[in-house]
Design an enzyme around this catalytic site. Sequence first.
Site, short mmCIF file in Angstrom:
data_model
loop_
_atom_site.label_atom_id
_atom_site.label_comp_id
_atom_site.label_asym_id
_atom_site.label_seq_id
_atom_site.Cartn_x
_atom_site.Cartn_y
_atom_site.Cartn_z
CD GLU A 86 -89.59 45.24 -68.13
OE1 GLU A 86 -89.91 46.29 -68.70
OE2 GLU A 86 -88.40 44.91 -67.92
NE ARG A 115 -81.55 46.46 -67.80
CZ ARG A 115 -81.52 45.25 -67.23
NH1 ARG A 115 -80.78 45.04 -66.15
NH2 ARG A 115 -82.23 44.27 -67.74
NE ARG A 135 -81.08 50.38 -70.85
CZ ARG A 135 -81.98 49.43 -70.66
NH1 ARG A 135 -83.01 49.65 -69.86
NH2 ARG A 135 -81.86 48.25 -71.25
#
Length: 255
Positions: free
Chosen positions: A136, A128, A176
């Site tokens: 998004e 990330r 992540r």
Amino acid sequence: MKDSLVPSVFKKREPSPSFFATPQGLITALLTTPLLYFALHPRTWKRYKTAEYVTPDVLHRFKPNGPKPSPSSSSTLPPGQGTLAGKCTSVRDNDNFRLYHRPFWHRVLRFRVPATQKELKDETIHVRLAGVDAPEAAHFGQQAQPYSAEAKQWLEQRVMEKTVFVRPLRRDQYGRLVSMVWTRSLFPPFRRNVNVDMLRAGWAVLYTATGAEYDGMYEELKQAELHARATRRGMWASEKPLVSPGEHKKAGRKA
């Protein structure tokens, strides 16, 4: 007179100096010792399959003032140094991607990188981008935000199928690695920061939620976003008011 009668083969000889006691030997030792240490050190061979393999001991090598290693840790790197290198195998939700870690000797010896989804299963690190929040995509019943497709396309062009360098800062609640990311460049310093460039291109906003990581680059990231706004780059070219990814996610949770 007596010495002259003793055959030379029986005469006591002075031992010749060791090669490493000579100036040439000392120089050779000074040059080869670090190279041998680097070549044989487990860090140049060890491959991290997934984010779960990047333990707090490993994170300590990369993040300044990061989690302290356990007493049994074999880490010798001071905090805040080094990166994980690898190949990006897929781009996920506009500000994250999958990395197949390739340590030094894997790259030098050109070890094969798996190509199929079946081969890559449980073999990649979910990364990330730290300090950025991109529009998004559609998921969890929510529609995609405007410019989400453009943000994903920008990131794909920048990292997909390329060698990337990742400095992991922490592992988030989704497993992540929140990281600073670089790609190669033809010009000094021969690396470009993907996080900064995505903000400067206008395809993300500065991430300011709780737990945000900036790796000491907050001002640079902030200035990159301000530059994109001032020059109306990327999504900032729109005349319509923009809803930030954070606000979009909050609205989805209330719905």
